[in-house]
Design a protein around this motif. Sequence first.
Motif, short mmCIF file in Angstrom:
data_model
loop_
_atom_site.label_atom_id
_atom_site.label_comp_id
_atom_site.label_asym_id
_atom_site.label_seq_id
_atom_site.Cartn_x
_atom_site.Cartn_y
_atom_site.Cartn_z
N ARG A 179 0.81 -1.22 0.00
CA ARG A 179 0.00 0.00 0.00
C ARG A 179 0.85 1.27 0.00
O ARG A 179 0.33 2.36 -0.24
N TYR A 180 2.15 1.13 0.24
CA TYR A 180 3.00 2.30 0.37
C TYR A 180 3.83 2.61 -0.89
O TYR A 180 4.11 3.77 -1.17
N ALA A 181 4.23 1.59 -1.62
CA ALA A 181 5.16 1.85 -2.73
C ALA A 181 5.21 0.71 -3.72
O ALA A 181 4.83 -0.43 -3.43
N ASP A 182 5.71 1.04 -4.89
CA ASP A 182 6.16 0.08 -5.89
C ASP A 182 7.68 0.06 -5.74
O ASP A 182 8.37 1.00 -6.15
N TYR A 183 8.21 -0.99 -5.15
CA TYR A 183 9.62 -0.97 -4.73
C TYR A 183 10.60 -1.10 -5.90
O TYR A 183 11.73 -0.60 -5.82
N TRP A 184 10.18 -1.73 -6.95
CA TRP A 184 11.03 -1.80 -8.15
C TRP A 184 11.20 -0.40 -8.74
O TRP A 184 12.32 0.03 -9.01
N GLN A 185 10.11 0.32 -8.89
CA GLN A 185 10.20 1.66 -9.45
C GLN A 185 10.92 2.61 -8.50
O GLN A 185 11.68 3.48 -8.93
N GLU A 186 10.69 2.43 -7.20
CA GLU A 186 11.38 3.27 -6.21
C GLU A 186 12.89 3.11 -6.33
O GLU A 186 13.64 4.10 -6.31
N ASN A 187 13.35 1.88 -6.48
CA ASN A 187 14.78 1.62 -6.56
C ASN A 187 15.38 2.08 -7.88
O ASN A 187 16.51 2.60 -7.92
N ILE A 188 14.66 1.90 -8.97
CA ILE A 188 15.14 2.40 -10.26
C ILE A 188 15.31 3.92 -10.20
O ILE A 188 16.34 4.47 -10.60
N ASN A 189 14.29 4.60 -9.69
CA ASN A 189 14.36 6.07 -9.63
C ASN A 189 15.40 6.55 -8.65
O ASN A 189 16.07 7.56 -8.88
N HIS A 190 15.55 5.82 -7.55
CA HIS A 190 16.60 6.15 -6.58
C HIS A 190 17.98 6.11 -7.27
O HIS A 190 18.80 7.01 -7.11
N ALA A 191 18.21 5.05 -8.05
CA ALA A 191 19.49 4.91 -8.77
C ALA A 191 19.64 5.99 -9.84
O ALA A 191 20.73 6.55 -10.02
N LEU A 192 18.56 6.29 -10.56
CA LEU A 192 18.63 7.31 -11.61
C LEU A 192 18.90 8.70 -11.04
O LEU A 192 19.63 9.50 -11.65
N ILE A 193 18.34 8.99 -9.89
CA ILE A 193 18.60 10.28 -9.25
C ILE A 193 20.07 10.37 -8.86
O ILE A 193 20.73 11.39 -9.09
N ASN A 194 20.60 9.31 -8.29
CA ASN A 194 22.00 9.27 -7.90
C ASN A 194 22.91 9.47 -9.11
O ASN A 194 23.86 10.27 -9.08
N TYR A 195 22.59 8.75 -10.18
CA TYR A 195 23.36 8.87 -11.43
C TYR A 195 23.27 10.28 -12.00
O TYR A 195 24.29 10.89 -12.36
N THR A 196 22.05 10.82 -12.08
CA THR A 196 21.85 12.14 -12.67
C THR A 196 22.56 13.22 -11.88
O THR A 196 23.12 14.17 -12.45
N TRP A 197 22.55 13.10 -10.56
CA TRP A 197 23.26 14.07 -9.73
C TRP A 197 24.75 14.10 -10.10
O TRP A 197 25.35 15.16 -10.24
N CYS A 198 25.33 12.92 -10.25
CA CYS A 198 26.76 12.84 -10.57
C CYS A 198 27.05 13.36 -11.97
O CYS A 198 28.12 13.95 -12.22
#
Length: 450
Positions: free
Chosen positions: A294-313
């Motif tokens: 009920r709180y999250a789609d964990y696959w999408q959360e992790n993909i976006n988490h990684a993409l944010i980290n990558y984009t920041w760098c």
Amino acid sequence: MKKTHIYLFTLLLGALLGACKTSVNVAQKSNDEISKDTLFTLVQKQTFQYFWDGAEENSGLARERIHMDGLYPQNDKNIVTSGGGGFGVMAILVGIERGFITRDEGRQRLEKIVGFLEKADRFHGAWPHWLDGETGRVKPFSSKDDGGDLVETSFMAQGLLCVRQYFNKGNAEEKKLASRADQLWKEIDFNWYRNGKNVLLWHWSPKNEWAMNFEVTGYNECLIMYVLAASSPTYGVPAEVYHQGWAENGKMVEPKESLGYKLQLRHHGAPNGGPLFWAHYSYLGLDPRGLKDRYADYWQENINHALINYTWCVTNPKGYKGYGPDSWGLTASYSVKGYAGHAPSESGDLGVIAPTAALSSFPYIPEQSARAMRHWYNNMKDKVWGEYGFYDAFSETANWYPKRYLAIDQGPVVVMMENHRTGLLWNLFMSSPEIKQGLKKLGFESPHLK
């Protein structure tokens, strides 16, 4: 030669040259793919050696750290780690599957590890963060952290369940190992670590009891602990502990957009997602593909988490040397001054890249991870590559390249790269009947539950 013949000859010559060019391109592409696959295996194999050749001799477990310069803080060369050791247990299964070691060699090492864990200090079934590998006695992680560490223990339990599932249909010796691993998992008293509340606490010790008072709430690397607690057939906790404790009655949900990508959960105040190990540690066994509640789609959360980290760098707002699409990854690791939980933010980005961040993200953003892997190996090998794979961290800005490793960063590299390839550890862990029941109890969806 007639014009017609010249024209036909030109067409034929062009076609032949084009075919040759296409053939060269295909061959080149094929060679690139072979090279990539070979490097992928090399990185896995070399990193695996941290848990094989580099293991502490008496326990068979992963050392907390290995410093190639021989200099260790507080003379802790023989200190082993329950969490990093759990990651190492999973890495040994990868080693067997990849042919780095034989099945018998892997079984014998795991028997040594299980034997050590059976006799080592435990506190209501939970191991401490650190153990003396020679004696099995607790090595205090801090002045009050001298007892059970339920989070690190959960990382070990994740590995023990994979061992059980891997060997439970084997020969007599293998079945015995599986049974012993199962017993260790069943002896973890998750219910004790509630301290009578609908939340799990990180620590308890006979001397300091609940003095640390660290209630574990989301979202961070500790999801696996709540899944295991709900799944335990001996000391299971009710679903309310997850929903009221971990999810804080839904307050864990805090949608936001960062660098063009959406996060569904509150990353404890981190403006652009927490350190990237939050997308790794719980998911070495817990398969995030299609995992939802009920709180999250964990696959999408992790993909976006990684993409944010990558984009920041890649955008590199602080202008550090070497950052870009071929060198990225901020997570907890050694830092220029000590140790830090590096993250994509003004205060969290210290100019330190940790290879584990990108390599352990292969399941989420494989192209970006592969590009970094190739760059570090092909162009920076003399500075960042050693006996046990890529060193823990480096900073081009500070011209800082320590030849040092940490177990808790090495383990996810081997395991998550294998999950990207074959889903080995995901399939083992998710095949556990208790885990299926626990996830259902908490209201999760997963393809493994169908």
